[in-house]
Design a protein around this motif. Structure first.
Motif, mmCIF file in Angstrom:
data_model
loop_
_atom_site.group_PDB
_atom_site.id
_atom_site.type_symbol
_atom_site.label_atom_id
_atom_site.label_comp_id
_atom_site.label_asym_id
_atom_site.label_seq_id
_atom_site.Cartn_x
_atom_site.Cartn_y
_atom_site.Cartn_z
ATOM 1 N N VAL A 1 0.819 -1.228 0.000
ATOM 2 C CA VAL A 1 0.000 0.000 0.000
ATOM 3 C C VAL A 1 0.846 1.269 0.000
ATOM 4 N N GLY A 2 2.178 1.132 0.111
ATOM 5 C CA GLY A 2 3.049 2.304 0.079
ATOM 6 C C GLY A 2 3.221 2.985 1.416
ATOM 7 N N ALA A 3 3.042 2.227 2.509
ATOM 8 C CA ALA A 3 3.236 2.780 3.853
ATOM 9 C C ALA A 3 4.635 2.447 4.358
ATOM 10 N N GLU A 4 5.059 3.178 5.382
ATOM 11 C CA GLU A 4 6.394 2.954 5.935
ATOM 12 C C GLU A 4 6.453 1.686 6.772
ATOM 13 N N SER A 5 5.349 1.368 7.467
ATOM 14 C CA SER A 5 5.372 0.207 8.355
ATOM 15 C C SER A 5 3.961 -0.308 8.579
ATOM 16 N N GLY A 6 3.881 -1.495 9.167
ATOM 17 C CA GLY A 6 2.586 -2.087 9.482
ATOM 18 C C GLY A 6 2.635 -2.820 10.809
ATOM 19 N N LEU A 7 1.461 -2.977 11.427
ATOM 20 C CA LEU A 7 1.355 -3.719 12.684
ATOM 21 C C LEU A 7 0.072 -4.543 12.629
ATOM 22 N N VAL A 8 0.223 -5.869 12.772
ATOM 23 C CA VAL A 8 -0.908 -6.789 12.654
ATOM 24 C C VAL A 8 -1.584 -6.992 14.009
ATOM 25 N N PHE A 9 -2.919 -6.929 13.998
ATOM 26 C CA PHE A 9 -3.751 -7.163 15.179
ATOM 27 C C PHE A 9 -4.575 -8.433 14.962
ATOM 28 N N GLN B 1 1.966 9.231 3.173
ATOM 29 C CA GLN B 1 1.953 10.542 3.837
ATOM 30 C C GLN B 1 2.031 10.332 5.351
ATOM 31 N N PRO B 2 2.894 11.034 6.051
ATOM 32 C CA PRO B 2 3.073 10.788 7.482
ATOM 33 C C PRO B 2 1.861 11.138 8.335
ATOM 34 N N ASP B 3 0.979 12.013 7.805
ATOM 35 C CA ASP B 3 -0.207 12.390 8.580
ATOM 36 C C ASP B 3 -1.444 11.580 8.168
ATOM 37 N N VAL B 4 -1.226 10.427 7.516
ATOM 38 C CA VAL B 4 -2.313 9.506 7.165
ATOM 39 C C VAL B 4 -2.013 8.137 7.772
ATOM 40 N N VAL B 5 -2.965 7.626 8.518
ATOM 41 C CA VAL B 5 -2.873 6.275 9.087
ATOM 42 C C VAL B 5 -3.964 5.427 8.447
ATOM 43 N N VAL B 6 -3.599 4.256 7.992
ATOM 44 C CA VAL B 6 -4.544 3.341 7.358
ATOM 45 C C VAL B 6 -4.776 2.149 8.282
ATOM 46 N N THR B 7 -6.051 1.805 8.487
ATOM 47 C CA THR B 7 -6.369 0.541 9.139
ATOM 48 C C THR B 7 -7.072 -0.340 8.111
ATOM 49 N N ALA B 8 -6.981 -1.642 8.305
ATOM 50 C CA ALA B 8 -7.630 -2.560 7.360
ATOM 51 C C ALA B 8 -7.850 -3.892 8.047
ATOM 52 N N THR B 9 -8.717 -4.679 7.428
ATOM 53 C CA THR B 9 -8.931 -6.042 7.884
ATOM 54 C C THR B 9 -8.310 -6.998 6.876
ATOM 55 N N LEU B 10 -7.955 -8.179 7.337
ATOM 56 C CA LEU B 10 -7.442 -9.225 6.459
ATOM 57 C C LEU B 10 -8.553 -10.192 6.059
ATOM 58 N N LYS C 1 -11.418 -9.702 4.301
ATOM 59 C CA LYS C 1 -12.250 -9.443 3.122
ATOM 60 C C LYS C 1 -11.455 -9.818 1.873
ATOM 61 N N SER C 2 -10.858 -8.861 1.196
ATOM 62 C CA SER C 2 -10.106 -9.210 -0.013
ATOM 63 C C SER C 2 -8.962 -10.179 0.264
ATOM 64 N N LEU C 3 -8.408 -10.137 1.461
ATOM 65 C CA LEU C 3 -7.254 -10.987 1.755
ATOM 66 C C LEU C 3 -7.637 -12.336 2.351
ATOM 67 N N ALA C 4 -8.937 -12.652 2.331
ATOM 68 C CA ALA C 4 -9.428 -14.031 2.481
ATOM 69 C C ALA C 4 -8.983 -14.723 3.758
ATOM 70 N N SER C 5 -8.764 -13.963 4.820
ATOM 71 C CA SER C 5 -8.260 -14.574 6.043
ATOM 72 C C SER C 5 -8.993 -14.000 7.247
ATOM 73 N N GLN C 6 -8.233 -13.610 8.242
ATOM 74 C CA GLN C 6 -8.742 -13.087 9.509
ATOM 75 C C GLN C 6 -7.683 -12.151 10.054
ATOM 76 N N GLY C 7 -8.090 -11.165 10.842
ATOM 77 C CA GLY C 7 -7.102 -10.289 11.457
ATOM 78 C C GLY C 7 -7.213 -8.867 10.954
ATOM 79 N N GLY C 8 -6.379 -7.993 11.516
ATOM 80 C CA GLY C 8 -6.386 -6.590 11.132
ATOM 81 C C GLY C 8 -4.979 -6.041 11.074
ATOM 82 N N VAL C 9 -4.844 -4.834 10.539
ATOM 83 C CA VAL C 9 -3.523 -4.224 10.421
ATOM 84 C C VAL C 9 -3.661 -2.709 10.485
ATOM 85 N N VAL C 10 -2.658 -2.064 11.057
ATOM 86 C CA VAL C 10 -2.533 -0.605 11.008
ATOM 87 C C VAL C 10 -1.268 -0.299 10.223
ATOM 88 N N LEU C 11 -1.389 0.588 9.234
ATOM 89 C CA LEU C 11 -0.295 0.905 8.326
ATOM 90 C C LEU C 11 -0.027 2.398 8.359
#
Length: 379
Positions: A91-99, A222-231, A233-243
């Protein structure tokens, strides 16, 4: 003293829900169901893809059935770290953290980035997980009308708190419409606010090769944009992530309670998500196919031109919507049925979700069933 039924109030509530057509029931799926699926969030059609299953099985054999502990103790594996790097890169983010879930990712991110010294401005159409996160944040919260950038700007301009956080879905789950991300980001930047975007329904559908609406809007990294997502739906699994920015990741590790105190995501789910991401990278045409089939669904139902995988067919009355969904099921078609409180009063609906792997025979069934059922519902 006579016996008092401490749960009698639940009977009254259940009766009221039943009378309003709002009683909900669980219905188990069976393997190999013959129903054509227009209700799931498996947008890319990957939940049974051989590579996804193999990746999940490999992680399961390598790491076992569970993560064994919180991410800070024993619940982080090399599989988790690989997924975080791969998703961030995608997604073009600097880092991610899986929940452990998308819900937990939103709760963790908003409560850790909010607080008593922050104002939170939240779109009225935000997902329930963001609504609950606002309630837990201890921040002053302003709810703005749906997609109203001017109202967001006014709330930010009048704030007295030193910090501010603006919340929005990228693709709103009930209607499938898109947030005005560029305009929201401009107003956030004018007022020194952080923009948090829930891409649960955007990843895999919008953006270049399914990289999400944030990427499509030119806001990736962009440093002032935080993305959250779930795994899930499209990624056919379970879990979440903050990017987002690496400083956000470091802060969440220190402060996000749903990260610190929850058991880590099961390795098999991590493996499945990695497998799905591998397929999406190789086959970006799946993201295009989702929107193509969504347009077909809109044509069949007379719904507005879709901007995502979600096609909403508003029927108004909750009982009418429920009966229509049941009629579809009886004829071999599984559709979603959204009623209050999931949607506003008077907007109960069939919620149809497109999938990249719907074939022509599926579409033939869909057109036949929906044409008949909707004609009866409108009669």
């Amino acid at each position: 003293m006579g016996h008092h039924d401490a749960l009698s109030w639940l009977d009254d509530i259940a009766d009221a829900r039943r009378a309003a057509g709002l009683r909900r029931t669980l219905r188990s799926r069976t393997p190999g169901s013959a129903l054509v699926d227009l209700a799931s969030n498996d947008y890319l059609g990957l939940v049974r893809h051989p590579e996804v299953l193999d990746a999940a099985a490999t992680a399961l054999r390598r790491w076992g059935g569970g993560a064994t502990g919180s991410r800070l103790v024993t619940g982080t594996t090399t599989e988790h770290e690989l997924l975080e790097r791969e998703l961030a890169g995608f997604v073009g983010a600097e880092s991610g953290l899986v929940f452990a879930s998308g819900y937990a990712a939103n709760l963790g991110a908003v409560t850790a980035l909010g607080g008593r010294d922050a104002l939170i401005v939240s779109d009225a159409g935000c997902h329930a997980s963001l609504v609950d996160a606002c309630r837990l944040s201890r921040s002053r919260v302003v709810i703005t009308p749906h997609a109203d950038v001017e109202a967001v700007g006014a709330a930010l301009a009048s704030r007295t708190e030193p910090r501010a956080l603006v919340l929005t879905d990228s693709v709103f789950s009930a209607d499938g419409d898109l947030a005005p991300l560029r305009a929201l980001h401009r107003v956030c930047r004018e007022h020194g606010a952080l923009l948090l975007v829930d891409e649960a329904h955007g990843i895999g559908v919008r953006g270049d090769g399914g990289r999400g609406l944030v990427q499509e809007a030119g806001l990736a990294g962009q440093p002032d944009v935080v993305v959250t997502a779930t795994l899930s739906k499209s990624l056919a699994s379970q879990g979440g992530v903050v990017l987002g920015d690496e400083r956000v990741r470091a802060h969440l590790i220190d402060a996000a309670r749903t990260f610190i105190f929850d058991t880590g995501l099961a390795p098999a789910a991590v493996g499945a998500a990695r497998g799905a991401l591998t397929v999406l990278r190789r086959e970006p045409e799946r993201a295009v196919a989702v929107l193509g089939r969504a347009r077909d669904l809109a044509r069949i139902t007379g719904a507005a031109e879709p901007q995502s995988a979600v096609v909403s067919v508003i029927l108004g009355d909750p009982q009418v919507a429920y009966d229509a969904a049941q009629a579809c099921r009886e004829r071999g078609l599984h559709v979603g049925c959204f009623r209050p409180p999931s949607v506003p009063e008077g907007t109960s609906r069939l919620r149809l979700t497109s999938r990249a792997n719907l074939d022509d025979s599926d579409m033939s069934v869909i057109e036949s069933v929906l044409t008949d059922v909707l004609a009866a519902a409108h009669a």
